[in-house]
Enzyme design. Sequence first.
Site, PDB file in Angstrom:
ATOM      1  N   GLU A 204       9.589  51.927  37.466  1.00  0.00           N
ATOM      2  CA  GLU A 204      10.135  50.565  37.440  1.00  0.00           C
ATOM      3  C   GLU A 204       9.366  49.702  38.427  1.00  0.00           C
ATOM      4  OE1 GLU A 204      14.316  50.235  38.295  1.00  0.00           O
ATOM      5  OE2 GLU A 204      14.816  51.982  37.077  1.00  0.00           O
TER       6      GLU A 204
ATOM      7  N   GLU B 225      18.077  57.106  39.529  1.00  0.00           N
ATOM      8  CA  GLU B 225      18.073  56.935  40.984  1.00  0.00           C
ATOM      9  C   GLU B 225      19.204  57.708  41.673  1.00  0.00           C
ATOM     10  OE1 GLU B 225      17.883  52.737  41.848  1.00  0.00           O
ATOM     11  OE2 GLU B 225      15.725  52.704  41.516  1.00  0.00           O
TER      12      GLU B 225
HETATM   13  C1  GAL Z   1      16.635  49.830  40.124  1.00  0.00           C
HETATM   14  C2  GAL Z   1      17.539  50.436  39.051  1.00  0.00           C
HETATM   15  C3  GAL Z   1      17.527  49.593  37.790  1.00  0.00           C
HETATM   16  C4  GAL Z   1      17.721  48.139  38.119  1.00  0.00           C
HETATM   17  C5  GAL Z   1      16.672  47.710  39.114  1.00  0.00           C
HETATM   18  C6  GAL Z   1      16.761  46.251  39.496  1.00  0.00           C
HETATM   19  O1  GAL Z   1      16.888  50.343  41.394  1.00  0.00           O
HETATM   20  O2  GAL Z   1      17.114  51.739  38.732  1.00  0.00           O
HETATM   21  O3  GAL Z   1      18.533  50.059  36.916  1.00  0.00           O
HETATM   22  O4  GAL Z   1      19.000  47.961  38.658  1.00  0.00           O
HETATM   23  O5  GAL Z   1      16.811  48.474  40.285  1.00  0.00           O
HETATM   24  O6  GAL Z   1      15.747  45.912  40.397  1.00  0.00           O
END
Ligand code: GAL
Length: 671
Positions: free
Chosen positions: A308, A153
């Site tokens: 994710e 990110e």
């Molecule tokens: C994302 C990040 C992850 C984790 C996740 C939690 O933005 O890439 O490492 O922190 O959020 O929701």
Amino acid sequence: MNPTPRFPHFLHGGDYNPDQWLDHPEILEDDVRLMKKAHVNAVSIGIFSWARLEPEEGVYDFSWMDQIIHRLWDNGIRVVLATPSGARPAWMAEKYPEVLRVDDHFQRRHFGERHNHCPSSPVYRQKVRQMDTALAERYASHPGVILWHISNEFSGDCRCPLCTARFREWLEKKYQTLDALNKAWYTDFWAMRYTAWSQIEPPSPVGQNSNLSMILDWRRFSTWMCRDFIEMEKEAVRAADPSIPVTANLMERFWDYDYFSLAESIDVVSWDCYPLWTGKDDDATACDYAMNHDIMRSLKNQPFLLMESTPSNVNWKPVNKLKHPGMHLLSSMQAVAHGSCSVQYFQWRQGRGNAEMFHGAVVSHAGRDDTRVFRDVTEVGEVLETLDPLLYAAPVETPKVCILYDWESRWAVEYAQTGLSHGMQYHDTVLAHYHAFWEQGIPVDFRDMREVTDLSGYSLVIAPQLFMFRGGIEQKLEEFVRSGGHLVMTYFSGIVDEHNLAFLTDTPHALTHVLGVREAEMDALFPDESNAAVTSDGTAYPVSGICSLLELEGAQAFAIYQDDFYKGTPAITRHTYGEGEAWYLGARLTGESLDAFYQQLAQSLGIPRALDCDLPHGVTAHARGRVVFLENYSGKDQTFFPEGHWTDLLRGLPFDGHLPASTVRILTRDE
Ligand code: GAL
């Protein structure tokens, strides 16, 4: 393009942090059993592993990663291998403070947290390059490694002396002379003229913070810097084997860098998606995230990866709600419907401590496989396996509708000091236009104003608040309409050039003859004020926020203002030009009035919908290949019958018209 050529299938899995469990070998063993049970076929590892991979400067330890990758491979689970540059070890920050970022108050950060490196530090770049090279030399030839996940990110910017020097170099390359820069930045205002490159500093609340042309260049520079960093990492991981594609996980509603530009530096777009589902009327949330998916697909006009998502709740929203039954499959299939080739989660196993210990995970602290979340995740894995032969290789069809969404124009709109004091809400305005199509089941592409943009395949192009014109968009739009296209442009368009300098012409610049109208003045409304745009048959479209005063230059007034001192003057205009037609929305139509406006327009243009029927509020349909995903976000059970005969693919039965709350039906049309 197939995002993972070494494993051409839908991916199901997510972020896996075995380095948090090295003192629990039994847990690491059990992970593999559980992954297989949950139909997991790919996990991302190494994202934040630097301290374990290089515990001391120059001393690498890959033994634990070797074991993990081999064990996963032996069990048919592939690896998305991350470079760990998103967070660095304490020894590095202590020995080389220049690797740490300097914030917008010119303060250097201390060690800790993540996403806070200096992107131009030569030491940091060297350390990252060495680490990436070592990873690539060791693992690129492993058949289980299918994708490089560069850092995590990327966001933000650094204002250290090194970055400041690079900003000056970048400006000098762009403008060649200070005179050209002073002109482009309109520095004969508040005595801002620069007489030496060394006087230029990054924008900051304690320094130069009003020069919008300069701030715009800073955002462009930050995009360039991020791309330069990605290119450096890409080169390092590719040296060993250029056949593995490279991604960087992007984010929703992202602001800092121009994602269309950044996407040119990666092979595959992937992104992290965290909606807040309530299980009640989730229409607005669903539309918002559908648009995010469509933007991600549009960045490279290719299938993308959902890198994710949470299998249940997150831990960082004001209210961290669980997903209602059905919502996990529904929200996962939403991504697939819009072009994702994966459903990946953050995170596989809930950490024992630290900031994300309560973030949702496939496996919670108790390590059980008989939980609701585990069952929901398993179901998604099974469904992806069912869909794989039907959908994975299905080509992405070109929608008939395109919305112009341009990061540079968005920055300029949001920085502009006019209209509404809380900002002109670029993203939400685009979203309001998108909603009309989303709810009708009409697919939409997004394009920006780079030179590569080609509008010729679309029937309808929409340009909401296209404040800046750049990249020759005026010519493209003129040509588009002349050769039979339909354009809808709104108020506050074509006002500034790429330097954020006002065009010294009528606006929308160079398009008034195409639109048959010019925008003379723009009125802003108080939150409790409203107006309406009334058509000749008496239909009233409520408007709020912005009402522009228009002067006709050949167009017809399709609707006129109902109130205020401009009552009776044109609010919406329509103009035939060449073979096509150009509309101008002088007023900000409310969401519902935009829905109604576009419903009529889409119907009159014969733009196809995924299902040929009107869908209830909160229900939508989206086609991918031969499959139609029918999605219910209304929070209520729904019953309705689309035209034709449809099979409910997962049940192997004819679709019975029944669509319970928070469910998706995956349909194929009977021949
Ligand atoms: C994302 C990040 C992850 C984790 C996740 C939690 O933005 O890439 O490492 O922190 O959020 O929701």
